[in-house]
Design a protein around this motif. Structure first.
Motif, PDB file in Angstrom:
ATOM      1  N   ARG A   1     -15.245   6.938   8.639  1.00 22.53           N
ATOM      2  CA  ARG A   1     -16.125   6.036   7.905  1.00 22.53           C
ATOM      3  C   ARG A   1     -17.584   6.446   8.135  1.00 22.53           C
ATOM      4  NH1 ARG A   1     -15.270   0.693   6.697  1.00 22.53           N
ATOM      5  NH2 ARG A   1     -13.472   0.699   8.091  1.00 22.53           N
TER       6      ARG A   1
ATOM      7  N   GLU B   1      -6.579   1.929  -4.576  1.00 23.66           N
ATOM      8  CA  GLU B   1      -6.833   1.849  -3.134  1.00 23.66           C
ATOM      9  C   GLU B   1      -7.899   2.846  -2.719  1.00 23.66           C
ATOM     10  OE1 GLU B   1      -3.102   2.313  -1.092  1.00 23.66           O
ATOM     11  OE2 GLU B   1      -2.181   0.798  -2.370  1.00 23.66           O
TER      12      GLU B   1
ATOM     13  N   TYR C   1      -4.359  11.425   3.577  1.00 25.47           N
ATOM     14  CA  TYR C   1      -2.982  11.226   3.119  1.00 25.47           C
ATOM     15  C   TYR C   1      -2.220  12.479   3.445  1.00 25.47           C
ATOM     16  CZ  TYR C   1      -4.207   6.958   0.740  1.00 25.47           C
ATOM     17  OH  TYR C   1      -4.611   5.682   0.466  1.00 25.47           O
ATOM     18  N   LYS C   2      -1.013  12.290   3.968  1.00 19.86           N
ATOM     19  CA  LYS C   2      -0.315  13.482   4.405  1.00 19.86           C
ATOM     20  C   LYS C   2       0.289  14.221   3.240  1.00 19.86           C
ATOM     21  CE  LYS C   2      -0.274  16.303   7.024  1.00 19.86           C
ATOM     22  NZ  LYS C   2      -1.533  16.968   7.244  1.00 19.86           N
TER      23      LYS C   2
ATOM     24  N   SER D   1      -7.087   9.463  10.880  1.00 21.86           N
ATOM     25  CA  SER D   1      -6.785   9.432   9.461  1.00 21.86           C
ATOM     26  C   SER D   1      -7.853   8.707   8.655  1.00 21.86           C
ATOM     27  CB  SER D   1      -5.432   8.790   9.232  1.00 21.86           C
ATOM     28  OG  SER D   1      -5.424   7.514   9.795  1.00 21.86           O
TER      29      SER D   1
ATOM     30  N   LYS E   1      -3.558   2.971  -8.017  1.00 22.83           N
ATOM     31  CA  LYS E   1      -3.601   1.554  -7.674  1.00 22.83           C
ATOM     32  C   LYS E   1      -4.998   1.082  -7.346  1.00 22.83           C
ATOM     33  CE  LYS E   1      -0.632  -0.465  -5.216  1.00 22.83           C
ATOM     34  NZ  LYS E   1       0.005  -0.778  -3.937  1.00 22.83           N
TER      35      LYS E   1
ATOM     36  N   HIS F   1      -3.741   1.023   7.885  1.00 26.43           N
ATOM     37  CA  HIS F   1      -4.504  -0.154   7.505  1.00 26.43           C
ATOM     38  C   HIS F   1      -5.488   0.197   6.408  1.00 26.43           C
ATOM     39  CE1 HIS F   1      -7.052   1.741  10.476  1.00 26.43           C
ATOM     40  NE2 HIS F   1      -6.105   1.541  11.363  1.00 26.43           N
TER      41      HIS F   1
ATOM     42  N   ARG G   1     -18.671   1.041  -1.664  1.00 32.06           N
ATOM     43  CA  ARG G   1     -17.945   1.977  -0.816  1.00 32.06           C
ATOM     44  C   ARG G   1     -17.169   2.967  -1.663  1.00 32.06           C
ATOM     45  NH1 ARG G   1     -14.320  -1.240   1.596  1.00 32.06           N
ATOM     46  NH2 ARG G   1     -15.647  -1.714   3.379  1.00 32.06           N
TER      47      ARG G   1
ATOM     48  N   VAL H   1     -15.870   6.490   2.829  1.00 32.98           N
ATOM     49  CA  VAL H   1     -14.743   6.485   3.761  1.00 32.98           C
ATOM     50  C   VAL H   1     -13.765   7.566   3.322  1.00 32.98           C
ATOM     51  CG1 VAL H   1     -12.821   5.167   4.678  1.00 32.98           C
ATOM     52  CG2 VAL H   1     -15.001   4.047   4.241  1.00 32.98           C
TER      53      VAL H   1
ATOM     54  N   PRO I   1      -0.689   7.622  10.819  1.00 29.06           N
ATOM     55  CA  PRO I   1      -1.194   8.545  11.844  1.00 29.06           C
ATOM     56  C   PRO I   1      -0.498   8.364  13.182  1.00 29.06           C
ATOM     57  CG  PRO I   1      -2.729   6.740  11.530  1.00 29.06           C
ATOM     58  CD  PRO I   1      -1.632   6.528  10.548  1.00 29.06           C
TER      59      PRO I   1
ATOM     60  N   GLN J   1     -10.036   8.965   3.709  1.00 35.26           N
ATOM     61  CA  GLN J   1      -8.721   8.499   4.142  1.00 35.26           C
ATOM     62  C   GLN J   1      -7.762   9.677   4.016  1.00 35.26           C
ATOM     63  OE1 GLN J   1      -7.940   5.203   5.019  1.00 35.26           O
ATOM     64  NE2 GLN J   1      -5.912   5.971   5.540  1.00 35.26           N
TER      65      GLN J   1
ATOM     66  N   PRO K   1       0.829  -1.200   0.000  1.00 37.75           N
ATOM     67  CA  PRO K   1       0.000   0.000   0.000  1.00 37.75           C
ATOM     68  C   PRO K   1       0.870   1.260   0.000  1.00 37.75           C
ATOM     69  CG  PRO K   1      -0.318  -1.295   2.014  1.00 37.75           C
ATOM     70  CD  PRO K   1       0.750  -1.956   1.234  1.00 37.75           C
ATOM     71  N   THR K   2       0.316   2.332  -0.508  1.00 42.23           N
ATOM     72  CA  THR K   2       1.102   3.556  -0.587  1.00 42.23           C
ATOM     73  C   THR K   2       1.136   4.318   0.719  1.00 42.23           C
ATOM     74  OG1 THR K   2      -0.873   4.501  -1.514  1.00 42.23           O
ATOM     75  CG2 THR K   2       0.909   4.032  -3.029  1.00 42.23           C
ATOM     76  N   GLY K   3       0.218   4.041   1.583  1.00 40.21           N
ATOM     77  CA  GLY K   3       0.254   4.790   2.832  1.00 40.21           C
ATOM     78  C   GLY K   3      -0.830   4.352   3.774  1.00 40.21           C
ATOM     79  N   GLY K   4      -0.842   4.974   4.929  1.00 37.45           N
ATOM     80  CA  GLY K   4      -1.822   4.637   5.951  1.00 37.45           C
ATOM     81  C   GLY K   4      -1.337   3.467   6.779  1.00 37.45           C
TER      82      GLY K   4
ATOM     83  N   VAL L   1      -8.959   0.447   4.250  1.00 41.96           N
ATOM     84  CA  VAL L   1     -10.261   0.968   4.629  1.00 41.96           C
ATOM     85  C   VAL L   1     -11.185  -0.155   5.048  1.00 41.96           C
ATOM     86  CG1 VAL L   1     -12.187   2.281   3.770  1.00 41.96           C
ATOM     87  CG2 VAL L   1      -9.890   2.802   2.982  1.00 41.96           C
ATOM     88  N   ASP L   2     -11.059  -1.306   4.361  1.00 34.26           N
ATOM     89  CA  ASP L   2     -12.044  -2.358   4.625  1.00 34.26           C
ATOM     90  C   ASP L   2     -11.584  -3.380   5.653  1.00 34.26           C
ATOM     91  OD1 ASP L   2     -10.066  -3.053   2.949  1.00 34.26           O
ATOM     92  OD2 ASP L   2     -11.327  -4.009   1.432  1.00 34.26           O
ATOM     93  N   ALA L   3     -10.435  -3.117   6.284  1.00 28.17           N
ATOM     94  CA  ALA L   3      -9.977  -4.089   7.272  1.00 28.17           C
ATOM     95  C   ALA L   3     -10.834  -3.983   8.530  1.00 28.17           C
ATOM     96  CB  ALA L   3      -8.516  -3.855   7.600  1.00 28.17           C
TER      97      ALA L   3
ATOM     98  N   SER M   1       1.930   8.647   5.391  1.00 23.48           N
ATOM     99  CA  SER M   1       0.632   8.978   5.981  1.00 23.48           C
ATOM    100  C   SER M   1       0.270   8.057   7.138  1.00 23.48           C
ATOM    101  CB  SER M   1      -0.481   8.914   4.944  1.00 23.48           C
ATOM    102  OG  SER M   1      -0.193   9.741   3.878  1.00 23.48           O
TER     103      SER M   1
END
Ligand SMILES: Nc1ncnc2c1ncn2[C@@H]1O[C@H](COP(=O)(O)OP(=O)(O)OP(=O)(O)O)[C@@H](O)[C@H]1O
Ligand SMILES: Nc1ncnc2c1ncn2[C@@H]1O[C@H](COP(=O)(O)OP(=O)(O)OP(=O)(O)O)[C@@H](O)[C@H]1O
Ligand SMILES: [Mg+2]
Ligand SMILES: [Mg+2]
Lengths: 347, 339, 596, 334, 303
Positions: C191, C227, C213-214, C188, C225, A196, C11, C209, A298, C211, A191-194, A198-200, A296
């Motif tokens: 939902r 995501e 990103y910084k 970050s 991708k 976890h 979603r 949702v 947190p 999300q 993954p590029t960031g975060g 979103v759907d975990a 990214s």
């Protein structure tokens, strides 16, 4: 068995052991006091740095929200800015000790809550990265010191030094490009960031795996950059030991090379390394701040960089206090462990 | 090559230059105990004499030398130079140190690795501006050259630009001696001047000390644990044990007719082919933070252990009665209940 | 997250670059927070997609008394809070009264209720506002309505630290199209689940949702991708780069705001009226300021500083609000013409001295103008950099200093500046923007210390106007005055870059339509419009909505566009590593270590 | 050195240590450095052999070859036979088995030769567990205590760390460690240097007792001829990497044939000898740099008896009397 | 006694000795291949920084004078490494950026070296409470993590080049002070310092003639290592937006590149070259520093 026990009891009373206990006590006391001093210093620094703000803090901190004098007054009262400086300092101390780090100007929630929220991603990141960097770094350091001057040493040291020269966030960007975006034959598997997806679903195995997947690249970044620190420390520490005569003694006893290395050289070289590694934790924490920004994540670092743009002074102050305290405590721990491990500390 | 034998001069007792009077030095150890490295020492160095201070490791020899040099301040007693107590102010010490010099125990470490031989020797000359006060009007370089040459380093100019690591042990020791000598001190204190040197070289250095005594009338105090060395060069010997002088007298007296059991033991263990019956003392040098009562030597004393003291009826005194400090007279004396 | 299978929840994942600062509508100030409130709560009145004019929300209709002092709103029936309680006019009155009572609630919303003296709910379906003087602006009350039965327990003191976040797995109680089920301010991930009973019809999305990103780049990568489905606030360059990507639609939407160079037209102590600060006297002269308008090459600024994404600016009302905007006539409009600027300055007496520098009419030197830019904003720094150069060509010295906006605020309030670069977002109703240029706002929201009684009169006139045409005229005349007096030189109308996976979602409608932005609009229409691309159909006949993309390129396909250069980058990196290794390898063979 | 019959080994007819024409050359950045040049030496069971010489003459280098501990930059020529096996050529496994079990070393500088952070008990036990892996833990501990008591330290001191011991005590620990596997050959490299007279006497006593009680062979190195004269059966004197004289201890000390031996012996005067009063004996000059040895006899530049002939060729080590090889062409000349 | 007059005056002796020392250090440095490589690299970058006005027109930095298109790729339009988002040549930016990066690195290092050396010497050489306090302060600064402190300082001080220098300088001196202190402590105990005392030297003489000269090489070696860290620090602070926005440094280039989304745009020429420059310069300083350390630190010598 009985005579062994008797010996143990006997040995406990030799002046050497008694002296050792006493001196370890002194050592611990010294280190604890030193760390307490450092914490106090950080506290004072935290206070003054944020009170020497140029201009009227109320106006600066109010972010242009408050236009009337009454609102400003209220704001000053809320943050105790209307009190004389010594009084402010006392309040600050009292609040800090009771876990009250003020209220975020931006989020309007207690800074301590914010920090608690953001603590564990950073702990996770710094913890795993430090652990891996230490283990791998120490291993590489051992390998290159033991093979000093040979190709292994040159390649290892050259590579780690090059990695060491990279700004960690830049490396992070390149890693994202390579392994998250995907480059040429490399699929963008990470993954590029975060922290976890979103759907975990929290609490599931998948969630843990997902978090781990998210941590791969940031951890890798930190590990690659800080590897060199640890491996160079270990390398030079081990090189110090390699010239020592007791290793010749160990060889003369008929020990295998690996045993000499593991049981004598590395073990001894690791001792001074613990404290040096502890000092490096400060660097890893610093690195984590920028890496969190790039990925990214947190964590505390991200919290601090966000606070920077406002600037959210109380959050900055809080993260400063907490990260500094964390590093100081890590150092204390390392020093205490070192004192336990190395019988020479008293000399 | 052995140096020409030099006849022993007659040191006149009133020629005392440097004197320790009841000097006591205490260190506070890390555990908080007070260790009394020197516990009342009366000792005098006379003009033109070689005094050997001997004793086991830890007996306080180096501490005594350092105290005489003003590097350590006595907690009690005083160091007297030329009849006046030592002035510990910066100026006082500086003036004192132009007249009393010392060669430190560790020759290899006593030279600054980043200074050339020239600079090391010139350091004292510069500090005391000896090139200005030189009667013959010699320049600094000439003084340095002269000092090196006198110490047996010839030709001196060849060594000027050498660094310590380019010198052999004997050469280093000689450079150090030259550095001290360049100030023309009245007293030279030498702490273990040859113990770190090879056997073959020590003779040369010792001969050098003898020559200075002879040619310059310098008083020399040599600290050593080697009795053979004392026999080689010393006029007088002071034997130290646990911070005290326990026996002193002329070399012949002390080494051929030792009175103190400690001196006797020391003498007996000097390795030689035809052994005296060696009296090997057990145990280590006692700890100066725990000085035994009575005679400080009694826990290790062979005379007490084999009953000699008991037979002489002093065993009780040995354990319980402290001995007075030996006075710094020229006579042969021993601090022992049996003597 | 792929909406391919009907069984999976649909979603929409939106990447944003800034955190929500508070879910409590009385506390937050970030744009992200407003969006969250809009999803969670309802408003009496919402905005149209086309031009952001008022449209019925909770209020189905409203009317004014003859004297313009009483407003009566009819409130929709049958609306429920998410906990099942009915939403009535009393909740609305309660919310408004909280604000009217002063306290922390008033700081964000109080200005919308100026001149309101009383708010009542005579019954469950009516809200009555009583005013002390007429206010044309009133219908657009963008205040989120909160449930009385929840908020009545929160005292004025507590509200300052009330998070209004989900607790114990219970979503925040609201009436909006979505419900916040997870997220904390500063967190970050936020939902939202759809409100199945929303009065305006339920959304085609099951979840939204957000999300955080910084930074933009990872966010854009995440979009590529797959995501995330939507990337908000990206740079024009990224938009350009994304335009070539399969399955992605990227655009620069007009945003209702402008950037300007503001001048110190004369700072005063608001209590005594005495001048304060040390602004350059030349800038107190409207003629001087206006002349500088011809010394700005806005086309170049747009192309270089804004990377082509933006429009040259002229007045403080952006073109998105076409009803209110006044356009300067062709022959008067600013153009980059240094000669014209020079001759205007000459006419006004600011002639060139012997050293080539312009002087004050009395011959004294103008000195060096102090330009300030906000250090955290690159556009600000670059624009001022250009401005400085052009001033130089006019024979006016200038120096550029950068600082954080907070510090700049203080400097502006102290009047210790000559010019600065900043920007404003403009609400659909121009009233508040116009108010910032009134004399009363000096020391308050005004940053140029501008004061013109004629302008103030017109402001009062439009504010109280009950007739739209009359108000429009006044508003346009005000812009004309500002253009003449030039307290601001408006440099650009900004755009916001957005991109989304058009292979997954369709039926976005821009606001304003056309040319506007897709999310973070005024109102929540698009959250109801958007559908999965697979079953978008014709978007229910919504013509301006962007239909599904023809080519169905899946997510995570090759993206050669950006990977090749990065390959080269990686190779360079690899080279550096090898180089370093080699350097080490060249070390002298030193004596080997002791070994067996 | 291929076929040494098993029986021969067990009968111990041949010397424990047999150095045959051993030459050691260090490779250094400034060129080869011959530290040891053609040394022959044997130690028989129960025999104490002394090796004397100035600092840098190659004593420690020679010792390091005994268990093949020389640095990898050193080239060893000749044969180093320990119990008949050439340690320089045997396999690593055989070498490890031989190390410490058959021959052990008391290294120069006990402070540095002990691991500073391990208890001395563990360090003494280490070779035992390596070479006698079947021995139980308790037995090992008991052995450690016995060993400590054997060298005059209380068994409980096994829990001490090296820095808690005095120099003499550390040297005893080194000796206890050397005895741990009951080796037949012990090499002691300057065991008393840096110790003071009284402790030196204690250590020498100890070594003397051990040889007498255990019948081991002992090679003892020192730069102090008087020490060697005291404890050794035979003494060899080295100069610039070569043996220049050997003989019984008494012969070497009281009747030196080589001028260098004479100088060494004179450096430690007999107390009471009036000839030594005010006459410290010594040699002019410094030991030669092994890289640039003077032509002919390397001692010639410092030799009081040197004549022109001396610089012509390196004098061979010739037996001038039974058991008295000397490398000086002027032996017997007036 | 020697009657011949020495051929050399003391001054000549000293000069010769110095020349000799330099020659010997250089000789041993030459044997460090990696150090030489670092030195060559360093010389290159220093030359580039010094000759920047000759290599690239300074006007190329001004956005108003930029001639290229937005993010032109390398090769096109005569731009070897392409252009940035303002149409400025990346090569020009790199060349001029080297000045700022090196300037910040070197000046910050000077600050931290001066503070570090003074504090280290004082706390090591003197005894008593002032020395103890200095030591404590050093320890504090040592454990406080760099970036949080730098963030706080930079926020408080504001953003300008000189502030960046100050921030890096005053956050980075502690490790130098620690090193100098431990060196001083050990050198102070060396017999040659005691010998100087015996010769009648005062503290000043001991410190200036014996302690300092023996510490200086380490200071020197440490300096080069510190420059490396300072340059990295500048880059990082710029990246966090704490740099001086009006000046071009490699760090600010990277920040800009990051801000405009060069990674997505595929504008690798905007991200990779500044980073590589940073890596190379830092590596160069590190290699030179390590070589110097090995030469000057007797502990490491001969291994
Ligand atoms: N600075 C000091 N602090 C604490 N104790 C000291 C100090 N210097 C010396 N001592 C103690 O004083 C005693 C005498 O030491 P000194 O160095 O004078 O002995 P010495 O006779 O010179 O021994 P050696 O022959 O080993 O040089 C020893 O027990 C030593 O541990
Ligand atoms: N590892 C090495 N590499 C190169 N030269 C060495 C090495 N070890 C010793 N030498 C040199 O070999 C020579 C003999 O050294 P050795 O240590 O054997 O002397 P020694 O007789 O034991 O001296 P000491 O009495 O000082 O212990 C010396 O010139 C020494 O400098
Ligand atoms: Mg001593
Ligand atoms: Mg040796």
């Amino acid at each position: 068995m009985t005579d062994l026990a008797a010996q143990g009891a006997d040995a406990a009373h030799t002046p050497a052991t008694v002296g050792r206990r006493r001196s370890y006590g002194r050592y611990v006391l010294g280190k604890v006091l030193g760390s307490a001093g450092s914490l106090a210093f950080v506290l004072v620094l935290g206070f003054f740095l944020f009170r020497v703000l140029p201009g009227d803090p109320a106006r600066t901190l109010g972010r242009g929200r408050f236009r009337t004098e009454a609102q400003l007054e209220e704001f000053r009262a809320t943050y105790g800015l209307d009190q004389p400086l010594p009084q402010q300092f006392l309040t600050y101390l009292k609040n800090t000790f009771s876990g009250d780090l003020g209220v975020s100007l931006r989020y309007r929630v207690p800074v301590s809550d914010l920090i608690l929220d953001r603590l564990w991603p950073t702990l996770l990141l710094v913890g795993i990265a430090t652990l891996l960097a230490t283990v791998i770094g120490v291993y590489l350091g051992v390998i290159s010191a033991w093979n000093r001057g040979k190709a292994t040493d040159k390649v290892t040291t050259g590579t780690t030094l090059t990695l060491y020269s990279m700004p960690e966030w830049w490396l992070g960007l390149l890693l994202i490009a390579a392994f998250a975006v995907g480059m040429g034959p490399l699929p963008g598997i990470f993954p590029t960031g975060g922290l976890h997806s979103v759907d975990a679903e929290p609490g599931t195995i998948g969630y843990v795996g997902d978090t781990a997947l998210h941590l791969v690249l940031p951890v890798l970044t930190l590990v690659l950059v800080y590897l060199a620190d640890f491996s160079l420390i270990m390398r030079s520490s081990l090189l110090d030991e390699i010239g020592e005569d007791y290793l010749t003694t160990a060889r003369a006893k008929g020990l295998r090379d690996v045993v000499v290395r593991r049981r004598h050289a590395v073990r001894n070289a690791l001792l001074p390394t613990t404290t040096l590694i502890a000092l490096s934790i400060g660097f890893v924490v610093s690195g984590a701040i920028t890496v969190e920004t790039v990925f990214s994540i947190p964590g505390l670092g991200l919290l601090a960089t966000e606070a920077l743009t406002i600037p959210d002074y109380w959050v900055l102050q809080g993260t400063f206090l907490v990260t500094s305290a964390g590093v100081i405590l890590a150092n204390l721990l390392a020093n205490l462990v070192y004192g336990l491990l190395d019988p020479r500390v008293r000399s | 090559m052995s140096a020409a034998a030099v006849p022993a001069p007659d040191p006149a007792p009133d020629d005392v230059v440097l004197e320790a009077r009841g000097v006591e030095v205490e260190f506070v150890t890390r555990t908080g105990h007070a260790a009394r490295a020197l516990d009342g020492v009366d000792l005098s160095v006379r003009r033109g004499e070689v005094l050997a201070i001997v004793g086991e490791s830890g007996s306080g020899k180096t501490t005594l030398a350092r105290t005489l040099m003003g590097l350590e301040r006595p907690t009690r007693g005083e160091v007297v130079f030329g009849g006046a107590p030592l002035d510990y102010s910066f100026r006082g010490l500086k003036a004192y140190r132009s007249r009393v010099q010392m060669v430190l125990q560790d020759a290899a470490g006593s030279l600054n690795p980043r200074q050339t031989v020239y600079e090391s020797v010139a350091e004292g000359i510069r500090l005391h501006r000896r090139d200005r006060s030189d009667e013959q009007g010699r320049s600094e370089a000439e003084l340095v050259a002269a000092a090196l040459a006198e110490s047996g380093l010839r030709p001196p100019e060849r060594l000027f630009l050498r660094y310590p690591h380019e010198l052999s042990g004997g050469q280093k020791q000689r450079v150090l001696i030259a550095g001290a000598l360049a100030l023309r001190p009245e007293v030279l204190l030498a702490d273990e001047p040859v113990s770190s040197l090879d056997a073959s070289i020590r003779g040369e250095i010792l001969a050098l000390l003898l020559r200075f005594r002879q040619e310059l009338g310098m008083g020399v105090a040599v600290v050593t644990h080697d009795l053979g060395l004392a026999w080689n060069i010393a006029d007088r010997i002071a034997v130290m044990y646990l911070g005290r002088v326990v026996e002193c007298g002329t070399t012949e007296e002390v080494l051929t007719a030792p009175r103190h059991p400690y001196t006797q033991a020391l003498l007996s263990v000097v390795p030689e082919i035809e052994q005296l019956e060696p009296v090997v003392l057990t145990g280590e040098v006692p700890d100066p933070s725990r000085i035994p009562s009575g005679c400080r030597f009694h826990p290790r004393c062979p005379k007490l252990a084999d009953g000699t003291a008991d037979r002489a009826g002093v065993a009780g005194d040995c354990v319980g009665t402290p001995l007075p400090v030996l006075p710094a007279t020229g006579d042969h004396r021993a601090a022992c209940h049996l003597a | 997250p792929s909406p391919a299978h009907a069984a999976d929840p649909v979603r929409l994942t939106v990447g944003i670059t800034n955190e929500v600062d508070s879910f409590n509508p009385f506390l937050g100030i970030e744009a992200e927070s407003y969006e969250m409130w809009a999803l969670t709560y309802d408003y009496m009145i919402t905005y149209s997609m086309e031009d952001m004019s008022p449209e019925p929300g909770l209020a189905t209709s409203w009317e004014t008394s003859e004297d313009g002092l009483t407003w009566t709103f009819d409130i929709r029936e049958g609306v429920l809070w998410s906990d099942g309680q009915p939403l009535t006019a009393r909740d609305i009155a309660y919310t408004y009264n909280r604000i009217l009572d002063g306290g922390p609630e008033s700081s964000s919303w109080g200005s919308y209720l100026t001149s309101v003296t009383k708010i009542e709910a005579p019954d469950d379906t009516h809200v009555v506002l009583t005013l002390e003087k007429p206010n044309a602006v009133l219908p657009l009350l963008p205040i989120p309505i909160v449930p009385e039965h929840i908020w009545k327990d929160i005292t004025e003191k507590e509200v300052k630290s009330y998070a209004a976040e989900p607790t114990d797995g219970q979503p925040v109680v609201g009436s909006g199209p979505f419900r916040l089920v997870e997220g904390t301010a500063g967190g970050s991930t936020y939902r939202f689940e759809k409100n199945p009973d929303y009065w305006q019809g339920t959304s085609h999305l099951d979840e939204v949702v957000f999300q955080v990103y910084k930074s933009d780049d990872p966010m854009v990568q995440a979009l590529i991708k797959g995501e995330i489905d939507f990337a908000d606030d990206i740079t024009p360059l990224q938009v350009k780069a994304l335009e070539g990507e399969d399955g992605i639609t990227a655009l620069n939407g007009d945003s209702p705001g402008f950037d300007e160079i503001g001048f110190n037209t004369g700072a005063i102590d608001t209590e005594t009226g005495e001048p304060i600060g040390d602004g350059n006297p030349a800038l107190a002269d409207p003629k001087f300021r206006h002349a500088l308008g011809y010394a700005l090459d806005l086309d170049q600024i747009i192309s270089k500083v804004y990377q082509g994404a933006g429009l040259p600016g002229d007045t403080i009302i952006p073109p998105a609000y076409s009803t209110w905007k006044w356009d300067p006539p062709e022959d008067e409009a600013f153009s980059f013409d240094l000669d014209k600027a020079g001759s205007l300055l000459d006419d006004a007496g600011y002639t060139e001295g012997s050293d080539g520098k312009r002087t004050m009419p009395d011959g004294s030197p103008i000195g060096t103008l102090r330009l300030f830019a906000r250090s955290e904003n690159k556009k600000s720094v670059d624009t001022m950099d250009y401005f400085k150069e052009w001033l130089g060509e006019l024979g006016i010295d200038a120096e550029l200093t950068t600082m954080e906006s907070n510090k700049l605020t203080n400097i502006i309030l102290d009047g210790e500046f000559d010019a600065f670069h900043w920007g404003w977002y403009v609400e659909p109703d121009p009233d508040s923007m116009l108010s910032y240029m009134t004399c009363d706002q000096r020391g308050g929201w005004s940053d140029s210390w501008y004061c013109n009684p004629e302008y103030d009169d017109l402001y009062a006139q439009q504010n109280g106007a009950t007739d739209d045409a009359e108000r429009q005229e006044a508003v346009q005349r005000m812009q004309e005055i500002l253009f003449e007096d030039s307290p601001y030189l408006v440099t650009a109308y900004n755009t916001i870059g957005e991109a989304y996976r058009s292979d997954r979602f369709a039926c976005f409608q821009p606001q304003p339509d056309p040319g506007g932005i897709l999310l973070f609009q005024y109102g929540v229409h698009n959250y109801l419009n958007i559908r999965p691309a697979d079953d978008a159909g014709d978007c229910d006949g919504n013509e301006s909505a962007q239909g599904p993309e023809a080519a169905g390129g899946g997510a995570g396909d090759d993206d050669d566009g950006s990977s090749t250069p990065l390959l080269v980058g990686g190779a360079v990196l690899l080279g550096a590593v090898v180089l370093g290794g080699g350097a080490w390898a060249m070390r002298r063979r030193s004596t080997a270590a002791y070994r067996e | 050195m291929s076929a040494v019959p098993e029986t021969a080994l067990s009968e111990r007819t041949e010397p424990l240590l047999d150095l045959r024409d051993v030459t050691v050359t260090y490779r250094t950045s400034e060129g080869p450095l011959p530290a040891v040049r053609g040394v022959n030496l044997t130690v028989a069971p129960g025999q104490v052999v002394g090796l004397a010489g100035e600092s840098g003459c190659g004593k420690s280098t020679l010792v390091s070859t005994v268990l093949r501990l020389q640095p990898s930059g050193a080239k060893v020529e000749g044969e180093v036979l320990v119990l008949g096996q050439d340690v320089q050529t045997v396999g690593w496994g055989a070498l490890r088995a031989l190390r410490w079990a058959e021959a052990s070393i008391v290294f120069q500088g006990a402070l540095h030769s002990l691991n500073p952070v391990q208890r001395i008990g563990a360090q003494i036990a280490e070779p035992i567990t390596v070479h006698e892996p079947d021995l139980g833990d308790a037995a090992v501990q008991r052995r450690v205590e016995e060993l400590l008591e054997q060298v005059g330290l209380p068994g409980a001191r096994k829990r001490a760390y090296p820095h808690q011991l005095s120099g003499g005590q550390r040297q005893r620990v080194m000796i206890a460690m050397a005895l741990a596997c009951r080796p037949q050959l012990i090499v002691a490299d300057e065991p008393t240097t840096a110790l003071d007279v009284m402790v030196q006497a204690q250590i020498l006593d100890l070594l003397r007792d051990l040889v007498r009680d255990l019948g081991v062979g002992l090679l003892i190195i020192s730069h102090d001829l008087s020490v060697l004269a005291d404890v050794c059966d035979r003494v060899l004197v080295m100069y610039a990497g070569r043996v220049v004289e050997s003989g019984t201890a008494a012969q070497a000390f009281t009747d030196p044939l080589h001028p260098y031996t004479a100088a060494l012996s004179g450096a430690f005067p007999r107390i009471g000898d009036p000839a030594a009063r005010y006459a410290p004996a010594g040699l002019a000059g410094d030991p030669p740099d092994p890289r640039e040895l003077p032509p002919g006899c390397s001692f010639a530049p410092r030799c009081p008896r040197a004549v022109d002939r001396c610089t012509e060729a390196e004098p061979p080590l010739l037996e001038v009397a039974p058991g008295r090889p000397v490398a000086c062409i002027r032996v017997g000349e007036p | 006694m020697s009657a011949s007059t020495p051929a050399l005056t003391p001054r000549q002796v000293t000069r010769r000795r110095r020349a000799d020392a330099v020659r010997r250090s250089w000789a041993s440095f030459r044997s460090h291949r990696s150090g030489l490589f670092g030195l060559a690299l360093l010389t290159f970058f220093l030359l580039v920084a010094l000759l920047a006005p000759l290599l690239a027109d300074g006007e190329g930095l001004e956005v108003t004078k930029a001639t290229g298109g937005v993010l032109e790729s390398p090769g096109s339009g005569g731009y070897v490494l392409g252009t940035d988002e303002n149409g400025r040549s990346i090569v020009t930016l790199l060349i001029w950026g080297s000045r700022i990066s090196l300037f910040v690195g070197l000046l910050a290092t000077v600050i931290s070296m001066v503070i570090g050396t003074l504090v280290g010497l004082m706390s090591g050489f003197f005894e008593g409470w002032p020395a103890r306090i200095l030591y404590r302060v050093t320890e504090w600064f040592l454990v406080i993590p760099f970036i949080p402190l730098a963030i706080v300082l930079a926020t408080v001080l504001g953003r300008s080049l000189i502030n960046i220098v100050i921030v890096i300088g005053i956050t980075g001196w502690a490790s130098t002070a620690m090193l100098i202190r431990s060196q001083t402590l050990s050198i102070k105990e060396r017999p040659y310092v005691e010998r100087a005392r015996v010769l009648g030297a005062g503290r000043w003489h001991q410190m200036s003639r014996h302690v300092l000269p023996n510490v200086m090489p380490m200071v020197f070696a440490n300096t080069t290592l510190t420059v490396a860290l300072a340059i990295l620090a500048e880059t990082t602070l710029s990246f966090l937006g704490l740099g001086d926005p009006t000046r071009v440094s490699w760090g600010s280039m990277l920040e800009d590149a990051f801000d405009v989304g060069a990674m997505t745009t595929g504008a690798w020429w905007y991200i990779v070259p500044p980073g590589v420059c940073v890596v190379l310069v830092v590596l160069a300083f590190t290699l030179v520093g390590q070589a110097l350390e090995e030469i000057f630190n007797p502990r490491l010598r001969g291994r």
